[in-house]
Design a protein around this motif. Sequence first.
Motif, short mmCIF file in Angstrom:
data_model
loop_
_atom_site.label_atom_id
_atom_site.label_comp_id
_atom_site.label_asym_id
_atom_site.label_seq_id
_atom_site.Cartn_x
_atom_site.Cartn_y
_atom_site.Cartn_z
N LYS A 59 3.89 7.25 2.86
CA LYS A 59 3.68 5.86 3.80
C LYS A 59 3.84 4.83 2.69
O LYS A 59 2.85 4.99 1.91
CB LYS A 59 2.47 5.92 4.42
CG LYS A 59 2.51 4.68 5.35
CD LYS A 59 1.24 4.60 6.39
CE LYS A 59 1.16 3.45 7.15
NZ LYS A 59 0.15 3.40 7.99
N SER A 99 0.72 -1.14 0.08
CA SER A 99 -0.04 0.24 0.21
C SER A 99 0.99 1.22 -0.04
O SER A 99 1.69 0.98 0.93
CB SER A 99 -0.91 -0.08 1.22
OG SER A 99 -1.47 1.29 1.34
N GLU A 100 0.70 2.03 -1.21
CA GLU A 100 1.33 3.46 -1.02
C GLU A 100 0.33 4.58 -0.98
O GLU A 100 -0.75 4.38 -1.34
CB GLU A 100 1.88 3.61 -2.39
CG GLU A 100 2.85 2.65 -3.05
CD GLU A 100 2.95 2.16 -4.25
OE1 GLU A 100 4.01 1.60 -4.83
OE2 GLU A 100 2.22 3.01 -5.04
N SER A 101 0.81 5.53 0.02
CA SER A 101 -0.28 6.39 0.39
C SER A 101 0.55 7.75 0.72
O SER A 101 1.75 7.81 0.94
CB SER A 101 -1.18 6.05 1.53
OG SER A 101 -0.42 5.76 2.70
N TRP A 102 -0.15 8.85 0.69
CA TRP A 102 0.28 10.15 0.91
C TRP A 102 -0.64 11.04 1.63
O TRP A 102 -1.97 11.02 1.43
CB TRP A 102 0.63 11.01 -0.36
CG TRP A 102 1.73 10.56 -1.16
CD1 TRP A 102 2.94 10.81 -0.99
CD2 TRP A 102 1.73 9.45 -2.24
NE1 TRP A 102 3.82 9.88 -1.98
CE2 TRP A 102 2.88 9.23 -2.82
CE3 TRP A 102 0.66 9.11 -2.86
CZ2 TRP A 102 3.22 8.43 -4.00
CZ3 TRP A 102 0.85 7.99 -3.84
CH2 TRP A 102 2.10 7.88 -4.27
N THR A 103 -0.38 11.51 2.55
CA THR A 103 -1.29 12.32 3.69
C THR A 103 -0.58 14.11 3.41
O THR A 103 0.44 14.43 3.78
CB THR A 103 -1.31 12.10 5.05
OG1 THR A 103 -1.89 10.69 4.84
CG2 THR A 103 -2.30 12.76 5.61
N GLN A 160 -5.38 5.90 -1.47
CA GLN A 160 -4.34 4.75 -1.16
C GLN A 160 -4.23 3.84 -2.34
O GLN A 160 -5.29 3.53 -2.97
CB GLN A 160 -4.75 3.93 0.08
CG GLN A 160 -3.60 2.78 0.78
CD GLN A 160 -4.33 2.43 2.12
OE1 GLN A 160 -4.99 3.00 2.74
NE2 GLN A 160 -3.78 1.21 2.29
N GLN A 161 -2.86 3.54 -2.73
CA GLN A 161 -2.72 2.81 -3.88
C GLN A 161 -2.40 1.30 -3.68
O GLN A 161 -1.25 1.26 -2.89
CB GLN A 161 -1.81 3.30 -4.80
CG GLN A 161 -1.98 4.77 -5.41
CD GLN A 161 -3.37 4.71 -6.37
OE1 GLN A 161 -3.46 4.00 -7.23
NE2 GLN A 161 -4.17 5.57 -5.85
N GLU A 162 -2.83 0.42 -3.96
CA GLU A 162 -2.63 -0.91 -3.38
C GLU A 162 -2.18 -1.91 -4.71
O GLU A 162 -2.76 -1.77 -5.87
CB GLU A 162 -4.15 -1.75 -3.04
CG GLU A 162 -4.77 -1.15 -1.86
CD GLU A 162 -4.13 -1.39 -0.48
OE1 GLU A 162 -3.46 -2.41 -0.42
OE2 GLU A 162 -4.51 -0.26 0.52
N TYR A 184 6.01 -1.16 7.71
CA TYR A 184 5.76 0.07 7.10
C TYR A 184 6.72 0.98 7.34
O TYR A 184 7.50 1.02 8.41
CB TYR A 184 4.54 0.80 7.53
CG TYR A 184 4.36 1.02 8.81
CD1 TYR A 184 4.76 2.57 9.15
CD2 TYR A 184 3.98 0.57 10.10
CE1 TYR A 184 4.72 3.20 10.46
CE2 TYR A 184 4.01 1.04 11.27
CZ TYR A 184 4.55 2.39 11.35
OH TYR A 184 4.27 2.60 12.75
#
Length: 177
Positions: free
Chosen positions: A159, A110-114, A127-129, A166
């Motif tokens: 993340k 899982s790739e994500s940005w906040t 989120q990109q799975e 992680y």
Amino acid sequence: GALSGAALGCVVGLAAGGGSGCAQGAAIGAVSGAVVGWGTVKYQQYQASQVRSVNEDQRLYGLAKSVDTAQVKINKSSSSPSPVRPGDSVQLATDYSIRLPKQQAVSPVSESWTLKKDGQVLAALPQQESQRASGGWNANAVIPIPSGATSGTYVIEHKVQSGNSYDLSISTFDVVN
């Protein structure tokens, strides 16, 4: 977002408590309106690709040769350009490594940005799975800067997660009006 939030906050403040309620309601409404404006931010583009083999990652980053469970490590992250103006776009880049047990060909990642400003979360981008093999990966996304964005420094929390492993990394960009 901030302007319409301030106006609505003022109306609610007046209805609830008189003249002093307008200023307080407007301030709360402005902050809420700004958050709502960023909350609609979506990717203009998203792309990920493997950029290093397992052996290249081992040489470059000295990663362990064998692991029992999936392990991820962010090597670098960035947000560019900086500064930007409202209405422009920012490129988010995350370079990371994943190591898998020998018997495992791929693992869900899982790739994500906040997006944050002044310690407040403005937007959690979708989120990109994906399934990833061992090695080095680049995940890139482009986000638009809302036309009503206020000046200041914005923080991107990058993340990457696989199973219980992680890693987090921070990058920043500035918005100028």
